[in-house]
Design an enzyme around this catalytic site. Sequence first.
Site, PDB file in Angstrom:
ATOM      1  N   HIS A   8      17.817 -16.339  15.944  1.00 13.44           N
ATOM      2  CA  HIS A   8      17.032 -15.418  15.132  1.00 13.44           C
ATOM      3  C   HIS A   8      15.568 -15.413  15.565  1.00 13.44           C
ATOM      4  CE1 HIS A   8      19.114 -13.092  12.171  1.00 13.44           C
ATOM      5  NE2 HIS A   8      18.055 -12.997  11.397  1.00 13.44           N
TER       6      HIS A   8
ATOM      7  N   HIS B 299      18.397  -3.016   9.510  1.00  9.41           N
ATOM      8  CA  HIS B 299      18.084  -3.403   8.141  1.00  9.41           C
ATOM      9  C   HIS B 299      18.410  -2.255   7.183  1.00  9.41           C
ATOM     10  CE1 HIS B 299      14.943  -6.657   9.402  1.00  9.41           C
ATOM     11  NE2 HIS B 299      16.164  -7.115   9.389  1.00  9.41           N
TER      12      HIS B 299
ATOM     13  N   TYR C 155       7.663  -8.415   9.117  1.00  8.19           N
ATOM     14  CA  TYR C 155       7.107  -8.519  10.461  1.00  8.19           C
ATOM     15  C   TYR C 155       5.695  -7.965  10.533  1.00  8.19           C
ATOM     16  CZ  TYR C 155      11.858  -9.729  11.530  1.00  8.19           C
ATOM     17  OH  TYR C 155      13.074 -10.363  11.529  1.00  8.19           O
TER      18      TYR C 155
ATOM     19  N   ARG D  56      15.172 -12.529  17.795  1.00 10.03           N
ATOM     20  CA  ARG D  56      15.184 -11.280  17.020  1.00 10.03           C
ATOM     21  C   ARG D  56      13.837 -11.085  16.316  1.00 10.03           C
ATOM     22  NH1 ARG D  56      18.729  -7.656  14.195  1.00 10.03           N
ATOM     23  NH2 ARG D  56      18.473  -7.627  11.926  1.00 10.03           N
TER      24      ARG D  56
ATOM     25  N   LYS E  77      25.953  -5.939   9.855  1.00 17.08           N
ATOM     26  CA  LYS E  77      26.346  -6.370   8.521  1.00 17.08           C
ATOM     27  C   LYS E  77      26.999  -5.231   7.752  1.00 17.08           C
ATOM     28  CE  LYS E  77      23.143 -10.167   7.562  1.00 17.08           C
ATOM     29  NZ  LYS E  77      22.097 -10.655   6.644  1.00 17.08           N
TER      30      LYS E  77
ATOM     31  N   ARG F  13      21.376  -9.836  16.058  1.00 16.47           N
ATOM     32  CA  ARG F  13      21.791 -11.059  15.381  1.00 16.47           C
ATOM     33  C   ARG F  13      22.749 -11.791  16.329  1.00 16.47           C
ATOM     34  NH1 ARG F  13      22.386  -6.880  11.488  1.00 16.47           N
ATOM     35  NH2 ARG F  13      20.932  -7.069   9.726  1.00 16.47           N
TER      36      ARG F  13
END
Length: 297
Positions: free
Chosen positions: A243, A269, A278, A246, A172, A148
């Site tokens: 992004h 994630h 994806y 990414r 995150k 990110r």
Amino acid sequence: MSAAVQLYIEQVERVRRLSAATVRAYRSDLADLTTFLGDPEIAQIDVEDLREWLWSAAQNGIARASVSRRTASARGLFGWALGESLRPDDPTLRLVTPKRGRTLPTVATSTSLDDVLNGLRAAADESGDPIVLRDAALLEVLYGAALRVSEACGLDLESLDRSASTVRVLGKGGKERVVPFGAPAAKAVDAWIVRGRPTLMTDPPTTALFLGARGGRLGVRTAYEVVRRTVGPVVGADAVGPHALRHSAATHLLDGGADLRSVQELLGHASLGTTQIYTHVSTERLTAAYRLAHPRA
């Protein structure tokens, strides 16, 4: 209501320790709600007020995903208010969350990205310009480690293990992970650290890996501009951001045979379902190729 919103924002920021981006989104959404309703007592607000607020946002052309996020912001506030006895009920229990449309991420082809990254590295090697050296290293790390933009800008020198070609990332929710990056990224980062970074360094020195033109830590907005200028023409979108690199890295990994769990770990994630988008990108590309090439498609 504005006082209640302030207390709630302090709670999610200091106690729940949500990410800075999430806190900013909540603050913005709830400030808009407060203004829309005229800052009444929080106990006076009912579900019709909230429905009117969301309807007004939709009528003003706000994206469905943003309306959905506003609903989540309101749910958080009024759930907290109920728990704090600031009101006797939670009006959001009867509030319907609009379904978010599935939009597939912007992805560049591996060939086009190779051209961009190789061209930028060649320009950096030839010119020795510290900004170009930094941009080349930044793009290689964003793509090579599928980071990110906030993670890349937050890297310090000590985050790198140059001998193992890995980087320690704070993602995150304060979750830490170690991810690899490839040989091209390693070369670009070495060139930046040796030839570019000392030129931009100011006193007192900073531990940040990527520096801005004034010697401080590279800002997210500057990183966005670097990607928009270099990668935007490749994907045919002026508003493309970091992004996209990414997204491209994740898609190219799956196209190359990486398993979904490994890609989930690399991206950081929490849910495998987030990573699964994806697989849809890869499937769509396969379907498009099939329709173009198969004689009985």
